[in-house]
Design a protein around this motif. Structure first.
Motif, PDB file in Angstrom:
ATOM      1  N   PRO A   1       0.208  -0.721  -9.252  1.00  8.40           N
ATOM      2  CA  PRO A   1       0.636  -2.142  -9.189  1.00  8.40           C
ATOM      3  C   PRO A   1       1.509  -2.660  -8.137  1.00  8.40           C
ATOM      4  CG  PRO A   1       0.631  -1.260 -11.288  1.00  8.40           C
ATOM      5  CD  PRO A   1       0.431   0.157 -10.478  1.00  8.40           C
ATOM      6  N   GLU A   2       2.407  -1.714  -7.817  1.00  4.54           N
ATOM      7  CA  GLU A   2       3.305  -2.306  -6.922  1.00  4.54           C
ATOM      8  C   GLU A   2       2.892  -2.346  -5.521  1.00  4.54           C
ATOM      9  OE1 GLU A   2       4.483   1.971  -7.650  1.00  4.54           O
ATOM     10  OE2 GLU A   2       3.896   0.364  -8.863  1.00  4.54           O
ATOM     11  N   PHE A   3       1.627  -1.738  -5.136  1.00  6.86           N
ATOM     12  CA  PHE A   3       1.151  -1.715  -3.795  1.00  6.86           C
ATOM     13  C   PHE A   3      -0.147  -2.633  -3.857  1.00  6.86           C
ATOM     14  CE2 PHE A   3       2.906   2.477  -3.509  1.00  6.86           C
ATOM     15  CZ  PHE A   3       3.308   2.521  -2.198  1.00  6.86           C
ATOM     16  N   ALA A   4      -0.590  -3.090  -4.883  1.00  8.13           N
ATOM     17  CA  ALA A   4      -1.967  -3.906  -5.075  1.00  8.13           C
ATOM     18  C   ALA A   4      -1.503  -5.247  -4.770  1.00  8.13           C
ATOM     19  CB  ALA A   4      -2.599  -3.673  -6.382  1.00  8.13           C
ATOM     20  N   ASP A   5      -2.483  -5.870  -4.273  1.00  2.48           N
ATOM     21  CA  ASP A   5      -2.619  -7.339  -3.828  1.00  2.48           C
ATOM     22  C   ASP A   5      -3.707  -7.958  -4.499  1.00  2.48           C
ATOM     23  OD1 ASP A   5      -2.366 -10.086  -3.079  1.00  2.48           O
ATOM     24  OD2 ASP A   5      -2.154  -9.535  -1.077  1.00  2.48           O
ATOM     25  N   PRO A   6      -3.668  -8.353  -5.610  1.00  6.05           N
ATOM     26  CA  PRO A   6      -4.965  -8.658  -6.212  1.00  6.05           C
ATOM     27  C   PRO A   6      -5.701 -10.008  -5.735  1.00  6.05           C
ATOM     28  CG  PRO A   6      -3.200  -8.385  -8.070  1.00  6.05           C
ATOM     29  CD  PRO A   6      -2.698  -8.304  -6.885  1.00  6.05           C
TER      30      PRO A   6
ATOM     31  N   THR B   1      -5.245  -2.997   0.087  1.00  3.45           N
ATOM     32  CA  THR B   1      -4.370  -1.784  -0.285  1.00  3.45           C
ATOM     33  C   THR B   1      -3.658  -1.531   1.134  1.00  3.45           C
ATOM     34  OG1 THR B   1      -5.871  -0.844  -1.829  1.00  3.45           O
ATOM     35  CG2 THR B   1      -4.382   0.648  -0.816  1.00  3.45           C
ATOM     36  N   PRO B   2      -2.360  -1.299   1.069  1.00  6.35           N
ATOM     37  CA  PRO B   2      -1.560  -0.784   2.289  1.00  6.35           C
ATOM     38  C   PRO B   2      -2.076   0.646   2.834  1.00  6.35           C
ATOM     39  CG  PRO B   2      -0.331  -0.880   0.372  1.00  6.35           C
ATOM     40  CD  PRO B   2      -1.458  -1.391  -0.295  1.00  6.35           C
TER      41      PRO B   2
ATOM     42  N   GLY C   1       6.632  -2.314   2.277  1.00  3.74           N
ATOM     43  CA  GLY C   1       6.319  -3.324   2.228  1.00  3.74           C
ATOM     44  C   GLY C   1       7.079  -4.596   3.179  1.00  3.74           C
ATOM     45  N   CYS C   2       7.822  -3.957   3.995  1.00  2.00           N
ATOM     46  CA  CYS C   2       8.601  -4.765   5.049  1.00  2.00           C
ATOM     47  C   CYS C   2       7.610  -5.202   6.222  1.00  2.00           C
ATOM     48  CB  CYS C   2       9.659  -3.793   5.771  1.00  2.00           C
ATOM     49  SG  CYS C   2      10.592  -4.553   7.116  1.00  2.00           S
ATOM     50  N   TRP C   3       6.439  -4.362   6.461  1.00  2.00           N
ATOM     51  CA  TRP C   3       5.731  -4.583   7.524  1.00  2.00           C
ATOM     52  C   TRP C   3       4.304  -3.920   7.049  1.00  2.00           C
ATOM     53  CZ3 TRP C   3       5.138  -8.641  10.395  1.00  2.00           C
ATOM     54  CH2 TRP C   3       4.175  -8.469  11.514  1.00  2.00           C
ATOM     55  N   PRO C   4       3.650  -3.991   6.151  1.00  2.00           N
ATOM     56  CA  PRO C   4       2.298  -3.259   5.806  1.00  2.00           C
ATOM     57  C   PRO C   4       1.274  -3.536   6.778  1.00  2.00           C
ATOM     58  CG  PRO C   4       2.732  -4.885   4.264  1.00  2.00           C
ATOM     59  CD  PRO C   4       3.937  -4.981   5.174  1.00  2.00           C
ATOM     60  N   LEU C   5       0.330  -2.548   6.608  1.00  2.00           N
ATOM     61  CA  LEU C   5      -1.237  -2.851   7.239  1.00  2.00           C
ATOM     62  C   LEU C   5      -2.102  -2.733   6.142  1.00  2.00           C
ATOM     63  CD1 LEU C   5      -3.193  -3.318   9.510  1.00  2.00           C
ATOM     64  CD2 LEU C   5      -3.430  -0.756   9.913  1.00  2.00           C
ATOM     65  N   LEU C   6      -2.617  -3.718   5.786  1.00  2.00           N
ATOM     66  CA  LEU C   6      -3.402  -3.866   4.438  1.00  2.00           C
ATOM     67  C   LEU C   6      -4.979  -3.866   4.956  1.00  2.00           C
ATOM     68  CD1 LEU C   6      -1.884  -6.915   2.882  1.00  2.00           C
ATOM     69  CD2 LEU C   6      -1.174  -4.568   2.413  1.00  2.00           C
ATOM     70  N   THR C   7      -5.741  -3.405   4.192  1.00  2.00           N
ATOM     71  CA  THR C   7      -7.384  -3.203   4.162  1.00  2.00           C
ATOM     72  C   THR C   7      -8.088  -3.365   2.936  1.00  2.00           C
ATOM     73  OG1 THR C   7      -8.856  -2.034   5.480  1.00  2.00           O
ATOM     74  CG2 THR C   7      -7.398  -0.605   3.931  1.00  2.00           C
ATOM     75  N   VAL C   8      -9.087  -3.726   2.847  1.00  2.00           N
ATOM     76  CA  VAL C   8     -10.068  -3.645   1.697  1.00  2.00           C
ATOM     77  C   VAL C   8     -10.520  -2.389   1.746  1.00  2.00           C
ATOM     78  CG1 VAL C   8     -11.878  -4.492   0.343  1.00  2.00           C
ATOM     79  CG2 VAL C   8     -10.347  -6.164   1.706  1.00  2.00           C
ATOM     80  N   ILE C   9     -10.460  -1.347   0.656  1.00  2.00           N
ATOM     81  CA  ILE C   9     -11.156  -0.181   0.637  1.00  2.00           C
ATOM     82  C   ILE C   9     -12.515  -0.293  -0.611  1.00  2.00           C
ATOM     83  CG2 ILE C   9     -11.029   2.330  -0.022  1.00  2.00           C
ATOM     84  CD1 ILE C   9      -8.021   1.989   0.867  1.00  2.00           C
ATOM     85  N   THR C  10     -13.390  -0.287   0.104  1.00  2.00           N
ATOM     86  CA  THR C  10     -14.850  -0.381  -0.716  1.00  2.00           C
ATOM     87  C   THR C  10     -15.441   1.014  -0.954  1.00  2.00           C
ATOM     88  OG1 THR C  10     -15.046  -2.484   0.225  1.00  2.00           O
ATOM     89  CG2 THR C  10     -16.785  -1.456  -1.176  1.00  2.00           C
ATOM     90  N   THR C  11     -15.761   1.446  -2.270  1.00  2.00           N
ATOM     91  CA  THR C  11     -16.165   2.820  -2.270  1.00  2.00           C
ATOM     92  C   THR C  11     -17.854   2.680  -2.940  1.00  2.00           C
ATOM     93  OG1 THR C  11     -15.327   2.969  -4.668  1.00  2.00           O
ATOM     94  CG2 THR C  11     -14.272   3.938  -2.546  1.00  2.00           C
TER      95      THR C  11
ATOM     96  N   PRO D   1      -0.005  -9.215   6.227  1.00  2.00           N
ATOM     97  CA  PRO D   1       0.598 -10.371   5.464  1.00  2.00           C
ATOM     98  C   PRO D   1       1.415 -11.147   5.945  1.00  2.00           C
ATOM     99  CG  PRO D   1       1.261  -8.303   4.393  1.00  2.00           C
ATOM    100  CD  PRO D   1       0.367  -7.923   5.661  1.00  2.00           C
ATOM    101  N   PHE D   2       2.216 -10.786   6.978  1.00  2.00           N
ATOM    102  CA  PHE D   2       3.504 -11.642   7.322  1.00  2.00           C
ATOM    103  C   PHE D   2       3.020 -12.256   8.624  1.00  2.00           C
ATOM    104  CE2 PHE D   2       5.277  -8.148   5.023  1.00  2.00           C
ATOM    105  CZ  PHE D   2       5.902  -8.891   3.588  1.00  2.00           C
ATOM    106  N   ARG D   3       2.023 -12.354   9.069  1.00  2.00           N
ATOM    107  CA  ARG D   3       1.300 -13.170  10.092  1.00  2.00           C
ATOM    108  C   ARG D   3      -0.101 -13.704   9.688  1.00  2.00           C
ATOM    109  NH1 ARG D   3       5.807 -12.065  11.659  1.00  2.00           N
ATOM    110  NH2 ARG D   3       6.386 -11.676  13.724  1.00  2.00           N
ATOM    111  N   LYS D   4      -0.092 -14.467   8.686  1.00  2.00           N
ATOM    112  CA  LYS D   4      -1.345 -15.022   8.100  1.00  2.00           C
ATOM    113  C   LYS D   4      -2.042 -15.861   9.318  1.00  2.00           C
ATOM    114  CE  LYS D   4       0.210 -15.580   3.310  1.00  2.00           C
ATOM    115  NZ  LYS D   4      -0.294 -14.132   3.022  1.00  2.00           N
TER     116      LYS D   4
END
Length: 169
Positions: free
Chosen positions: A82-87, A92-93, A103-113, A126-129
């Motif tokens: 939960p602390e990594f998830a962005d519903p 996912t970072p 969480g200071c500067w993550p790279l997020l991606t959608v992981i599809t399986t 996320p900090f440069r929308k």
């Protein structure tokens, strides 16, 4: 399909423990991120020399700490703790900040399986929308090879982007 390698390497500087790193088709994920953000950073980093900018770009992200990720199989299959998830975005970072606080500067991606594949897409900072989706990926991996790579990460003695980073047997 792309080929993925999961890496474990020691954190640099004062940070304790090991980090998760990632190579796609033999290239560190941070290199792809540097290429995707080079033009976006140019406006914010006008005062820096080209060499300083390249070093910054390659090291804007670090790996995720093993101790934080918990269950790497769940995490890297798109079901993070939960602390990594962005519903709200389903992301996912996959990289954290080079300071050691993911969480200071993550790279997020959608992981599809699917039963046969794992796909990483829609990379975001996320900090440069205003950057929107970064121009990288999607990366699609054979699921069996992906899970095998995740179960047997390559062990390195140093950060793979450091000049002397080497694989240990």
């Amino acid at each position: 399909m792309q080929r993925i390698e999961f890496l474990n390497y020691p954190a640099s500087g004062q940070l304790p423990g090991l980090l998760w790193g990632i190579r796609i088709d033999g290239t560190d994920l941070r290199t792809y991120t540097a290429d995707a953000t080079r033009d976006l950073w140019r406006q914010e980093r006008e005062e820096e020399s080209p060499a300083e900018n390249e070093l910054f770009l390659l090291h804007q992200h670090g790996g995720l700490a093993l101790r934080e990720v918990g269950d790497p199989v769940r995490h890297f299959l798109g079901d993070p703790a939960p602390e990594f998830a962005d519903p709200s975005t389903g992301t996912t970072p996959v990289l954290g900040c080079s300071c050691g606080i993911w969480g200071c500067w993550p790279l997020l991606t959608v992981i599809t399986t699917t039963p046969d594949t794992v796909t990483w897409s829609s990379f975001r900072q996320p900090f440069r929308k205003e950057w929107g989706e970064l121009p990288m990926g999607p990366y699609t991996f054979d699921r069996a090879a992906y899970e095998a790579a995740l179960a047997n990460p390559v062990r390195l003695t140093e950060d793979p982007l450091e000049p002397d980073g080497e694989t240990t047997p």
